[in-house]
Scaffold this active site. Structure first.
Site, short mmCIF file in Angstrom:
data_model
loop_
_atom_site.label_atom_id
_atom_site.label_comp_id
_atom_site.label_asym_id
_atom_site.label_seq_id
_atom_site.Cartn_x
_atom_site.Cartn_y
_atom_site.Cartn_z
N GLY A 95 0.67 -1.18 0.10
CA GLY A 95 0.00 0.09 0.06
C GLY A 95 0.98 1.35 -0.09
CB CYS A 96 0.18 4.57 1.25
SG CYS A 96 1.06 6.20 1.73
CG PHE A 97 6.00 4.70 -0.93
CD1 PHE A 97 5.53 5.93 -0.45
CD2 PHE A 97 6.56 4.49 -2.03
CE1 PHE A 97 5.47 6.95 -1.44
CE2 PHE A 97 6.87 5.48 -3.01
CZ PHE A 97 6.09 6.99 -2.72
CD1 TRP A 98 5.16 8.51 1.89
CD2 TRP A 98 3.18 9.54 2.17
NE1 TRP A 98 5.14 9.64 0.93
CE2 TRP A 98 3.85 10.10 1.10
CE3 TRP A 98 1.75 9.83 2.70
CZ2 TRP A 98 3.10 11.32 0.46
CZ3 TRP A 98 1.24 11.03 2.11
CH2 TRP A 98 1.87 11.55 0.75
CB VAL A 100 5.13 0.20 3.89
CG1 VAL A 100 5.84 -1.02 3.74
CG2 VAL A 100 3.52 0.02 3.66
#
Length: 254
Positions: A95-98, A100
């Protein structure tokens, strides 16, 4: 250290562990929350597009150029970067890499994290490119870790705990192929452990896991403003802890 979807041996319904409950029910792509210079390309704003197309969910139109074979060959090649001496790479899409990235920053033994784009067909993609839904790139986190302090199983534990692996091309309100679930291995041993881990995690869920397990391909480091985004303060300027072992809930957008 990390929460999981199932805390007992009973089968449970998968639910995303995204900590985004403060998000509105209708969300806009993250590009709208970045500075104006980092929003859509000017040429895109002059093009007649549907509302969904402007949000990055549009399908490739017949007038768009086909995939360039030379560009695709480079993008589909292996990740030839070299980790620091005594370190190893791992790569995950969840998902959103922020959020993760922040989850992996907190794992003891992880020495470096970078967010970027991989698995697509375009050489040197930008954030706007991958949001178009036409390049097949996934938002990924490349993790560098010390195998003497952190085994690959610990990284997989953080990966499973961070997202819902049963939703195809979606995590929460984030929808698009760039948000797909994926484990991208660098060695045959990583592949073996990843597949065994998926089988074990599947036993805890009553919906099919759609996580792809593929060889790691060329990694394109995302724009600098994406790097360690939440640890730096995110959208609202409130820094979130990247301390090892931290269990604070992760606010996906800051």
């Amino acid at each position: 250290m990390f929460n999981s979807f199932a805390s007992s041996s009973t089968r449970t319904t998968a639910a995303p562990l995204l900590c985004c409950f403060s998000k509105p029910s209708i969300s806009f792509p993250r590009k709208f929350f970045l500075s104006p210079s980092k929003n859509l390309k000017p040429s895109s704003l002059l093009t007649s597009m549907s509302w969904l197309g402007k949000l990055g969910f549009g399908a490739r139109s017949p007038s768009e150029p086909s995939v360039d074979p030379h560009s695709a060959a480079i993008a589909q090649g292996p990740d030839d970067d070299i980790p620091a001496p005594g370190q190893q790479f791992a790569q995950f899409g969840a998902g959103c890499f922020w959020g993760v990235e922040l989850a992996f920053q907190r794992v003891p033994g992880v020495t470096k994290t970078e967010v970027g784009y991989s698995q697509g067909f375009l050489h040197n993609p930008t954030y706007n490119d991958i949001c178009s839904g036409t390049t097949n790139h996934s938002e990924v986190v490349r993790v560098q870790y010390d195998p003497k302090e952190c085994d690959y199983e610990a990284l997989l534990g953080a990966f499973w705990a961070r997202h819902d692996p049963t939703t195809l091309n979606r995590q929460g309100n984030d929808v698009g192929t760039q948000y797909r679930s994926g484990i991208y291995f660098y060695t045959p041993e990583q592949e073996k452990v990843a597949r065994e881990s998926l089988e074990e995690h599947q036993k805890k869920l009553n919906r099919k896991i759609v996580t792809e397990i593929l060889p790691a391909k060329k990694f394109y480091r995302a724009e600098e403003y994406h790097q360690q985004y939440l640890a730096k303060g995110g959208r609202f300027g409130f820094q979130q802890s990247a301390e090892k072992g931290c269990n604070d809930p992760i606010r996906c957008y800051g």
